[in-house]
Design a protein around this motif. Structure first.
Motif, PDB file in Angstrom:
ATOM      1  N   PHE A  79     -46.297  28.881  41.905  1.00  0.00           N
ATOM      2  CA  PHE A  79     -46.342  28.699  40.455  1.00  0.00           C
ATOM      3  C   PHE A  79     -45.171  27.854  39.969  1.00  0.00           C
ATOM      4  CE2 PHE A  79     -44.738  30.309  36.341  1.00  0.00           C
ATOM      5  CZ  PHE A  79     -45.701  29.741  35.531  1.00  0.00           C
ATOM      6  N   VAL A  80     -43.951  28.234  40.327  1.00  0.00           N
ATOM      7  CA  VAL A  80     -42.759  27.549  39.816  1.00  0.00           C
ATOM      8  C   VAL A  80     -42.684  26.106  40.323  1.00  0.00           C
ATOM      9  CG1 VAL A  80     -40.221  27.548  39.781  1.00  0.00           C
ATOM     10  CG2 VAL A  80     -41.468  29.685  39.449  1.00  0.00           C
ATOM     11  N   THR A  81     -42.956  25.884  41.606  1.00  0.00           N
ATOM     12  CA  THR A  81     -42.863  24.519  42.131  1.00  0.00           C
ATOM     13  C   THR A  81     -43.955  23.616  41.550  1.00  0.00           C
ATOM     14  OG1 THR A  81     -44.081  25.137  44.129  1.00  0.00           O
ATOM     15  CG2 THR A  81     -41.671  25.150  44.266  1.00  0.00           C
ATOM     16  N   THR A  82     -45.148  24.154  41.315  1.00  0.00           N
ATOM     17  CA  THR A  82     -46.205  23.353  40.691  1.00  0.00           C
ATOM     18  C   THR A  82     -45.852  23.033  39.249  1.00  0.00           C
ATOM     19  OG1 THR A  82     -47.870  24.351  42.140  1.00  0.00           O
ATOM     20  CG2 THR A  82     -48.668  23.237  40.159  1.00  0.00           C
ATOM     21  N   LEU A  83     -45.362  24.025  38.513  1.00  0.00           N
ATOM     22  CA  LEU A  83     -44.925  23.809  37.138  1.00  0.00           C
ATOM     23  C   LEU A  83     -43.850  22.719  37.088  1.00  0.00           C
ATOM     24  CD1 LEU A  83     -45.362  25.011  34.250  1.00  0.00           C
ATOM     25  CD2 LEU A  83     -43.362  26.437  34.712  1.00  0.00           C
ATOM     26  N   ARG A 115     -54.639  32.898  41.268  1.00  0.00           N
ATOM     27  CA  ARG A 115     -55.169  31.566  40.980  1.00  0.00           C
ATOM     28  C   ARG A 115     -54.515  31.072  39.697  1.00  0.00           C
ATOM     29  NH1 ARG A 115     -60.491  28.767  41.491  1.00  0.00           N
ATOM     30  NH2 ARG A 115     -60.754  27.541  39.589  1.00  0.00           N
ATOM     31  N   PHE A 116     -53.926  29.880  39.758  1.00  0.00           N
ATOM     32  CA  PHE A 116     -53.261  29.289  38.603  1.00  0.00           C
ATOM     33  C   PHE A 116     -54.022  28.031  38.189  1.00  0.00           C
ATOM     34  CE2 PHE A 116     -49.982  31.577  40.907  1.00  0.00           C
ATOM     35  CZ  PHE A 116     -49.355  32.284  39.903  1.00  0.00           C
ATOM     36  N   GLU A 117     -54.393  27.976  36.918  1.00  0.00           N
ATOM     37  CA  GLU A 117     -55.058  26.801  36.369  1.00  0.00           C
ATOM     38  C   GLU A 117     -54.131  26.172  35.333  1.00  0.00           C
ATOM     39  OE1 GLU A 117     -58.940  27.779  34.891  1.00  0.00           O
ATOM     40  OE2 GLU A 117     -59.497  28.812  36.754  1.00  0.00           O
ATOM     41  N   PHE A 118     -53.647  24.982  35.637  1.00  0.00           N
ATOM     42  CA  PHE A 118     -52.744  24.244  34.769  1.00  0.00           C
ATOM     43  C   PHE A 118     -53.565  23.181  34.025  1.00  0.00           C
ATOM     44  CE2 PHE A 118     -50.341  25.775  38.339  1.00  0.00           C
ATOM     45  CZ  PHE A 118     -49.096  26.116  37.844  1.00  0.00           C
ATOM     46  N   THR A 119     -53.469  23.149  32.706  1.00  0.00           N
ATOM     47  CA  THR A 119     -54.155  22.134  31.905  1.00  0.00           C
ATOM     48  C   THR A 119     -53.140  21.511  30.956  1.00  0.00           C
ATOM     49  OG1 THR A 119     -56.189  23.449  31.980  1.00  0.00           O
ATOM     50  CG2 THR A 119     -56.086  21.659  30.359  1.00  0.00           C
ATOM     51  N   LEU A 120     -52.975  20.191  31.070  1.00  0.00           N
ATOM     52  CA  LEU A 120     -52.061  19.467  30.194  1.00  0.00           C
ATOM     53  C   LEU A 120     -52.813  18.907  28.994  1.00  0.00           C
ATOM     54  CD1 LEU A 120     -50.445  19.646  32.863  1.00  0.00           C
ATOM     55  CD2 LEU A 120     -49.468  17.451  32.270  1.00  0.00           C
ATOM     56  N   ASN A 121     -52.086  18.636  27.926  1.00  0.00           N
ATOM     57  CA  ASN A 121     -52.705  18.083  26.727  1.00  0.00           C
ATOM     58  C   ASN A 121     -53.303  16.699  26.975  1.00  0.00           C
ATOM     59  OD1 ASN A 121     -49.777  17.432  26.799  1.00  0.00           O
ATOM     60  ND2 ASN A 121     -50.313  16.121  25.071  1.00  0.00           N
ATOM     61  N   THR A 122     -52.946  16.051  28.061  1.00  0.00           N
ATOM     62  CA  THR A 122     -53.502  14.742  28.409  1.00  0.00           C
ATOM     63  C   THR A 122     -54.879  14.865  29.046  1.00  0.00           C
ATOM     64  OG1 THR A 122     -52.466  14.820  30.590  1.00  0.00           O
ATOM     65  CG2 THR A 122     -51.213  13.761  28.806  1.00  0.00           C
ATOM     66  N   GLY A 123     -55.265  16.098  29.380  1.00  0.00           N
ATOM     67  CA  GLY A 123     -56.541  16.325  30.046  1.00  0.00           C
ATOM     68  C   GLY A 123     -56.390  16.551  31.544  1.00  0.00           C
ATOM     69  N   LYS A 124     -55.222  16.263  32.072  1.00  0.00           N
ATOM     70  CA  LYS A 124     -54.986  16.488  33.503  1.00  0.00           C
ATOM     71  C   LYS A 124     -55.087  17.979  33.791  1.00  0.00           C
ATOM     72  CE  LYS A 124     -51.587  15.802  37.155  1.00  0.00           C
ATOM     73  NZ  LYS A 124     -50.326  15.152  37.542  1.00  0.00           N
ATOM     74  N   ARG A 125     -55.774  18.315  34.897  1.00  0.00           N
ATOM     75  CA  ARG A 125     -55.935  19.713  35.294  1.00  0.00           C
ATOM     76  C   ARG A 125     -55.553  19.858  36.756  1.00  0.00           C
ATOM     77  NH1 ARG A 125     -61.643  21.597  34.470  1.00  0.00           N
ATOM     78  NH2 ARG A 125     -60.701  23.585  34.981  1.00  0.00           N
TER      79      ARG A 125
END
Length: 187
Positions: free
Chosen positions: A109-113, A169-179
């Motif tokens: 989680f931390v390294t992906t963030l 399971r971690f789902e990261f969604t950025l305001n740019t649309g990148k997931r």
């Protein structure tokens, strides 16, 4: 990973400190936040960790009354226009969530963030559903987090199922649309 290693990872996060300068005004120490340009009484940070920039390096200590700083091996006093930094606190629910994660999920989680240019200290909101499931054998649900690094927003959903297997399971969604989705399943 022991608690000391996790603390080290916290210390190396971006934006882990509020930086600014201090000045004695009307017999009181005032802290001027470099980023927001707000001024606050330094007394708000009494008995907390503070670092002072002296001799081209940061010296860590605990702030006491009247601008006194207890460093590892000495007592020092603040001076007008000293550059200081004060460690930020994590949102309580995020802190509890991170403490409850197993090592592999925590590191992922931390390294992906961090790879997305966010810090755990960028957290604006955290709903920790796990904290409500303390007495249950089967823990299943979703935690929600929102991060803002002042350039982008990142929403994280942490789906978890802790029963016969441990599934994070971690789902990261950025305001740019990148997931980005990462998942860790352990027996």
């Amino acid at each position: 990973m022991n608690r000391q290693q996790r603390i080290k990872l916290f210390e190396h996060q971006s934006r882990a400190y509020t930086e600014g300068t201090v000045e004695m005004i009307n017999e009181q120490w005032i802290f001027f936040d470099e980023e927001t340009e707000e001024a606050v009484l330094l007394d708000e940070y009494l008995h907390q960790e503070i670092e002072v920039f002296r001799f081209n390096r940061w010296k860590k200590g605990i702030l006491f009354e009247a601008g006194k700083i207890c460093l590892a091996d000495e007592i020092d006093f603040l001076r007008n226009n000293d550059l200081v930094r004060i460690r930020k606190h994590l949102i309580y629910s995020l802190e509890r969530l991170l403490e409850g994660m197993n090592d592999e999920a925590f590191i992922q989680f931390v390294t992906t963030l961090n790879s997305l240019q966010f810090s755990i200290y960028d957290c604006l909101y955290c709903y920790n559903h796990l904290s409500f499931l303390t007495d249950e054998n089967k823990k299943n649900g979703v935690n929600f987090m929102v991060f803002d690094n002042q350039e982008q927003i990142c929403n994280v959903q942490h789906h978890f199922c802790y029963y016969e297997k441990t599934n994070d399971r971690f789902e990261f969604t950025l305001n740019t649309g990148k997931r980005l989705v990462i998942e860790k399943i352990m027996k």
